[in-house]
Structures are given as structure tokens and as C-alpha cells.
Design an enzyme around this catalytic site. Structure first.
Site, PDB file in Angstrom:
ATOM      1  N   LYS A  51      33.334   4.159 -37.193  1.00  0.00           N
ATOM      2  CA  LYS A  51      32.530   2.959 -37.448  1.00  0.00           C
ATOM      3  C   LYS A  51      32.532   2.497 -38.906  1.00  0.00           C
ATOM      4  O   LYS A  51      32.536   3.286 -39.825  1.00  0.00           O
ATOM      5  CB  LYS A  51      31.055   3.231 -37.059  1.00  0.00           C
ATOM      6  CG  LYS A  51      30.832   3.376 -35.570  1.00  0.00           C
ATOM      7  CD  LYS A  51      30.758   2.044 -34.847  1.00  0.00           C
ATOM      8  CE  LYS A  51      29.457   1.332 -35.081  1.00  0.00           C
ATOM      9  NZ  LYS A  51      28.381   1.772 -34.223  1.00  0.00           N
ATOM     10  N   ASN A 109     -10.623 -16.473 -62.850  1.00  0.00           N
ATOM     11  CA  ASN A 109     -10.130 -17.387 -61.812  1.00  0.00           C
ATOM     12  C   ASN A 109      -9.054 -18.343 -62.335  1.00  0.00           C
ATOM     13  O   ASN A 109      -8.035 -18.555 -61.686  1.00  0.00           O
ATOM     14  CB  ASN A 109     -11.295 -18.180 -61.209  1.00  0.00           C
ATOM     15  CG  ASN A 109     -12.305 -17.265 -60.546  1.00  0.00           C
ATOM     16  OD1 ASN A 109     -12.035 -16.069 -60.391  1.00  0.00           O
ATOM     17  ND2 ASN A 109     -13.458 -17.797 -60.162  1.00  0.00           N
ATOM     18  N   GLU A 164      23.285  -7.147 -41.876  1.00  0.00           N
ATOM     19  CA  GLU A 164      22.211  -6.927 -40.900  1.00  0.00           C
ATOM     20  C   GLU A 164      20.857  -6.852 -41.597  1.00  0.00           C
ATOM     21  O   GLU A 164      19.859  -7.384 -41.107  1.00  0.00           O
ATOM     22  CB  GLU A 164      22.478  -5.639 -40.109  1.00  0.00           C
ATOM     23  CG  GLU A 164      23.653  -5.788 -39.149  1.00  0.00           C
ATOM     24  CD  GLU A 164      24.089  -4.463 -38.521  1.00  0.00           C
ATOM     25  OE1 GLU A 164      23.309  -3.496 -38.512  1.00  0.00           O
ATOM     26  OE2 GLU A 164      25.234  -4.397 -38.036  1.00  0.00           O
ATOM     27  N   SER A 175      28.920   5.520 -39.919  1.00  0.00           N
ATOM     28  CA  SER A 175      27.953   6.045 -38.963  1.00  0.00           C
ATOM     29  C   SER A 175      27.890   7.560 -39.134  1.00  0.00           C
ATOM     30  O   SER A 175      28.900   8.194 -39.441  1.00  0.00           O
ATOM     31  CB  SER A 175      28.400   5.691 -37.541  1.00  0.00           C
ATOM     32  OG  SER A 175      27.856   6.611 -36.618  1.00  0.00           O
ATOM     33  N   SER A 204      -6.705  -4.637 -57.523  1.00  0.00           N
ATOM     34  CA  SER A 204      -5.366  -5.219 -57.323  1.00  0.00           C
ATOM     35  C   SER A 204      -4.375  -4.695 -58.353  1.00  0.00           C
ATOM     36  O   SER A 204      -3.212  -5.087 -58.354  1.00  0.00           O
ATOM     37  CB  SER A 204      -5.438  -6.748 -57.393  1.00  0.00           C
ATOM     38  OG  SER A 204      -6.078  -7.164 -58.584  1.00  0.00           O
ATOM     39  N   GLN A 218      -6.846 -13.027 -53.711  1.00  0.00           N
ATOM     40  CA  GLN A 218      -6.100 -11.881 -54.269  1.00  0.00           C
ATOM     41  C   GLN A 218      -4.944 -11.500 -53.346  1.00  0.00           C
ATOM     42  O   GLN A 218      -3.973 -10.878 -53.777  1.00  0.00           O
ATOM     43  CB  GLN A 218      -7.069 -10.706 -54.455  1.00  0.00           C
ATOM     44  CG  GLN A 218      -6.453  -9.488 -55.084  1.00  0.00           C
ATOM     45  CD  GLN A 218      -7.506  -8.503 -55.571  1.00  0.00           C
ATOM     46  OE1 GLN A 218      -8.224  -8.780 -56.538  1.00  0.00           O
ATOM     47  NE2 GLN A 218      -7.640  -7.381 -54.894  1.00  0.00           N
ATOM     48  N   LYS A 277      -0.774 -12.321 -53.664  1.00  0.00           N
ATOM     49  CA  LYS A 277       0.237 -11.730 -54.566  1.00  0.00           C
ATOM     50  C   LYS A 277       1.326 -10.908 -53.915  1.00  0.00           C
ATOM     51  O   LYS A 277       2.514 -11.122 -54.182  1.00  0.00           O
ATOM     52  CB  LYS A 277      -0.468 -10.891 -55.624  1.00  0.00           C
ATOM     53  CG  LYS A 277      -1.172 -11.761 -56.607  1.00  0.00           C
ATOM     54  CD  LYS A 277      -1.998 -10.996 -57.590  1.00  0.00           C
ATOM     55  CE  LYS A 277      -2.983 -11.968 -58.183  1.00  0.00           C
ATOM     56  NZ  LYS A 277      -3.909 -12.537 -57.154  1.00  0.00           N
ATOM     57  N   THR A 331      31.144 -24.530 -30.457  1.00  0.00           N
ATOM     58  CA  THR A 331      29.839 -25.079 -30.088  1.00  0.00           C
ATOM     59  C   THR A 331      29.425 -24.231 -28.902  1.00  0.00           C
ATOM     60  O   THR A 331      30.284 -23.797 -28.120  1.00  0.00           O
ATOM     61  CB  THR A 331      29.897 -26.567 -29.673  1.00  0.00           C
ATOM     62  OG1 THR A 331      30.740 -26.687 -28.527  1.00  0.00           O
ATOM     63  CG2 THR A 331      30.437 -27.465 -30.779  1.00  0.00           C
ATOM     64  N   HIS A 332      28.141 -23.940 -28.794  1.00  0.00           N
ATOM     65  CA  HIS A 332      27.625 -23.038 -27.745  1.00  0.00           C
ATOM     66  C   HIS A 332      28.326 -21.681 -27.803  1.00  0.00           C
ATOM     67  O   HIS A 332      28.484 -21.021 -26.775  1.00  0.00           O
ATOM     68  CB  HIS A 332      27.806 -23.636 -26.342  1.00  0.00           C
ATOM     69  CG  HIS A 332      27.360 -25.066 -26.234  1.00  0.00           C
ATOM     70  ND1 HIS A 332      26.067 -25.430 -25.957  1.00  0.00           N
ATOM     71  CD2 HIS A 332      28.049 -26.226 -26.424  1.00  0.00           C
ATOM     72  CE1 HIS A 332      25.962 -26.746 -25.945  1.00  0.00           C
ATOM     73  NE2 HIS A 332      27.156 -27.257 -26.238  1.00  0.00           N
TER      74      HIS A 332
END
Ligand code: ARG
Length: 457
Positions: free
Chosen positions: A283, A110, A290, A277, A23, A322, A325, A155-156
Site C-alpha cells: 500500500k 472587553n 485524506e 500500511s 482562558s 470567550q 477563540k 460529469t456524474h
């Protein structure tokens, strides 16, 4: 190369098998926490006369040297030594000789790894809370500047009623406030020391767990040694809180993306937080928003990954653990990256009050005003709703808005309507009058902002 645990083995391990089990490639992030944990452990061993003062001091000075080297990035970790714990123990023995081998008295990897994880998360959660707070202050700043900016509320995803843009923004403040509270409340469970639980059953040495917990700044200890080494609830809780926080940011990101589109034109993001872009020169993409929306997926994935890893695990430690992590590190990294980006995006965005103004005057989001107006004059609300609905329909057919209807036609629909209706129908009046507690009325939004500012100090 002989293993630190090689005593009972006849054959040396093969490298490709070692690599699968190791690890160190990711748990080296715990280097400072591991050294801190070891320092407290040695101090406690010496204080309890389990090690002599001389041995204790030798080990402590070795650990100090390792800290300096770790900070300078001079430690060369090796897969052959599996993980951060064995790598550091090996470095210590190389540094100070066989006495370094006494460090692991009355301890197991441990309880050691669990201690590291608690220490790590405790510090990161504090930083994340600070990041949320900074983000909240950017929201407050924009909201304060736009208390009186009126936008359609949805709304909606359909225009519903005009609202203050500041009120809309402040919704995210409160979501983040709850995220912060959840993270602070989880601290109670992160802030516990598993150290001294040994492999699983405690130890025969006369250790003082409370002392090592104190030295590490923990406010308490696990009361059951098996629980101490096998519990990963505190990580799950963090991943779950992080998922909710990302979900909130993702909702906000979605709105930022909508608002900055040509279709809405409500805001414009600063160039710093936008990209172009490679093919379409016109653009201006909202890549950062995003990306934050997209990264929400990996944070949920990390939560589900660990939930699934833990399901069906017998007590106490199993190597499966393990796997706790990478998802946790990744989640911390994602949050620490997303929060300041979002904060900057909000702080620097331009609010296009002109388009908002235009939007709010060319819709039916003031229809509730007319219905409420009639209801306030005694008409049962259901009938007021019906009358208004018919007027809206009439307008749609003619390509008008309610404010364009002549008084005579309004009065034909209901004799209760008088010429004060035109003021009532103004979006700004509509917002100003929604002064119920927590409503979008300007006074209420100012009140809300006052509370918010107290909360972030
Ligand atoms: N690298 C291990 C982990 O991350 C440390 C604990 C190993 N313990 C053991 N008994 N193999 O979980």
C-alpha cells in the site's frame, strides 16, 4: 492569591472554579497582540495627558521587557490570573511596581480582548492569503506542463468529454482565487479598532481612539462602543471563508485520491506525501489528502460552534464570547497546515500521461464530437444526438469504440458522414477544437494561464 478584581469579594475563589473560567491555556497565543495593544493604549494615554509622560515611559519600558520575555518564552502564565490580559497586567506590576496598575485606565478587558482578536486575525489572514497564492502557483506550474495532456472529463463521475488536464487543474486555481478575494474583502471589517470602547459605553477620560487605532495600524474605529465589544462577525466571516476554502481543498483532495487509485492511475503522489500500511506491504496511502478532506469537518464545526454561541446573546459583552477563540485558533492552525501540504503534494505529483492517453482512447467521451459534426453539417442537433446514440449502442454491443466503426456503417447511419470523421473523433482534435472562450481548447487554456499568472504576479 488575591485577584486583580478582588476588591468586592469576601471569599477567595476555588481553584477548580478558576480553572473552568480561565482562558489562559489558549489565549496566551494572543500575548504579542495584547502587548502591542497595551503599548498603543499607553502612548495614547500619555499623549492625551491622562497619564504623565513619566508614568507613560515607565509603563512602556515595562511592556518592552515583557515583550522580550514573551519572545524568549520566559513568562509563566497562571490559571489564577484567568486570562492573558490579567496575567500580563500582573507581570507588569511585578516588573515596575504599582504604576503598572495605571495601564488599565480608560480600558476594559472587553475592548482589550476584541482589539487583540482583530490584530491577530489581521496578521493571520495575510499569511493565509500568501499560503493560497503559493498553492496557486503550484497549480499553475502543473497546469502549464499539462495543457496538451488529454484526459476524460467527467460529469456524474462518468466520462463525458475529453479535456486538457491543465484545464481541469486550473479550475482549482479559480476557486482559490475567489477564496483569496473573499479573505481580502473581509479585511475591511477585520481592520477596525474596538479599543477605547471600554467595558461597553466608552469612557469619561478624554481619550483619542483614532490615535490608538493609528498606532496599531488599523484603518478605522468602531463607531458604536456596544458594537465594538460585542461584535464577532469578523471572526464568523473568517470561519465561513475558511470553510469554503477547506471545501475547495477537500474536493481537490477527493480527486487526488481518485486519480492516484489503481482504478484511475492518473497521477502518482511523491513518497513524501504518502504513507505505508502497517499490515499491507503493497500500500501507498494518500493520507495527507485524506486528512485535509477530513479536517474540513472541524473547520465547519468551528463555524457552527461560533454561530451557535452568538445566537441569542444579549448586548454587550458576555463571558460566552470567550468561546470565540479556540475555534478560530484551530481554524488558523488547520489552514496554515493544510495549504503548504497541498501545495507540496501538487508540485511533486507525477502525472501518468500514459494511462491518461490509454483512458481517453477507450471510451465514448468523443460521442459529442460525432453529434456536433452532424449538426455542423445541417442535421438538427436532436437528430444528430439520436443517430450518435444508436451508433454508441451498436458499438457497446460489439465491444468497439466509435473510431472502430467502418465508414460504410457510419454512412449507413447518416450519409452526411465522410472519412474526415476519424480525425474529428480523435481526443486531441476534440479538445483542440473547443476553442470557445473559457473552453478546454489548448489555445484557451494557454490564454487562461496567462491571466492566472498575472493575478499571482
Ligand atoms: N478572557 C476574556 C475573553 O476571552 C476576556 C474578557 C473578559 N471580560 C470580562 N468582563 N470578564 O473573553
Amino acid at each position: 492569591m488575591t485577584k486583580l478584581w478582588g476588591g468586592r469579594f469576601q471569599k477567595s475563589a476555588e481553584q477548580w472554579v478558576d480553572e473552568f473560567g480561565a482562558s489562559i491555556s489558549f489565549d496566551q497565543k494572543l500575548v504579542m497582540e495584547d502587548l502591542e495593544g497595551s503599548t498603543a493604549h499607553v502612548k495614547m494615554l500619555a499623549a492625551c495627558n491622562i497619564l504623565s509622560q513619566e508614568e507613560g515611559n515607565q509603563i512602556l519600558s515595562g511592556l518592552e521587557k515583557l515583550k522580550v520575555k514573551a519572545q524568549a518564552g520566559e513568562l509563566e502564565f497562571s490559571t489564577a490570573n484567568e486570562d492573558i490580559h490579567l496575567n500580563l497586567e500582573k507581570f507588569l506590576i511585578d516588573e515596575i511596581g504599582p504604576v503598572g496598575g495605571k495601564l488599565h485606565t480608560a480600558r476594559s478587558r472587553n475592548d482589550q480582548v476584541a482589539t487583540d482578536m482583530h490584530l491577530y486575525l489581521k496578521n493571520r489572514v495575510k499569511e493565509i492569503i500568501e499560503g493560497i497564492q503559493a498553492f496557486q502557483s503550484a497549480i499553475v506550474e502543473q497546469a502549464e506542463a499539462h495543457v496538451e495532456t488529454v484526459v476524460p472529463g467527467y460529469t456524474h463521475l462518468q466520462r463525458a468529454q475529453p479535456i486538457s488536464f491543465g484545464h481541469h487543474l486550473m479550475t482549482y486555481f479559480w476557486m482559490l482565487q475567489r477564496d483569496k478575494e473573499r479573505l481580502s474583502e473581509s479585511m475591511k471589517r477585520i481592520d477596525l479598532s474596538p479599543l477605547g470602547a471600554g467595558a461597553m459605553s466608552g469612557t469619561t477620560f478624554p481619550i483619542d481612539r483614532e490615535m490608538s487605532a493609528d498606532l496599531l495600524g488599523f484603518s478605522g474605529v468602531y463607531q458604536n462602543s456596544l458594537d465594538a465589544v460585542s461584535d464577532r462577525d469578523f471572526i464568523l466571516e473568517f470561519l465561513s471563508n475558511a470553510s469554503m476554502l477547506m471545501m475547495h481543498m477537500s474536493r481537490f483532495a477527493e480527486e487526488i485520491i481518485l486519480w492516484s487509485s489503481e482504478e484511475f492511475r492518473f497521477i502518482e503522489l511523491d513518497d513524501t506525501f504518502s504513507t505505508g500500511s502497517s499490515i499491507m506491504p503493497q500500500k501507498k496511502n494518500r493520507d495527507m489528502a485524506e486528512l485535509i478532506r477530513g479536517k474540513t469537518g472541524r473547520v465547519y464545526g468551528n463555524l457552527f460552534g461560533l454561530l451557535t454561541t452568538l445566537k441569542g446573546l444579549p448586548l454587550a459583552y458576555n463571558k460566552d464570547l470567550q468561546e470565540d477563540k479556540e475555534g478560530m485558533f484551530d481554524t488558523v492552525h488547520t489552514l496554515m497546515g493544510s495549504l503548504p501540504i497541498f501545495e507540496g503534494m501538487v508540485r511533486t505529483m507525477t502525472v501518468r500521461t500514459d494511462s491518461m492517453e490509454k483512458a481517453v482512447h477507450s471510451d465514448f467521451s468523443n460521442a459529442t464530437e460525432l453529434a456536433d459534426y452532424l449538426a455542423a453539417k445541417g442535421l438538427p442537433f436532436r437528430e444528430a444526438h439520436e443517430v450518435t446514440g444508436k451508433l454508441v449502442f451498436m458499438c457497446i454491443q460489439r465491444g468497439y469504440y466509435l473510431k472502430d466503426l467502418p465508414l460504410a456503417e457510419l454512412q449507413e447511419a447518416s450519409p452526411l458522414i465522410e472519412d474526415d470523421i476519424y480525425d474529428v473523433l480523435l481526443p486531441k482534435t476534440a479538445v483542440a477544437r473547443r476553442n470557445s472562450l473559457g473552453g478546454t481548447g489548448f489555445d484557451q487554456v494557454h490564454y487562461q494561464l496567462g491571466l492566472a499568472k498575472q493575478l499571482i504576479g
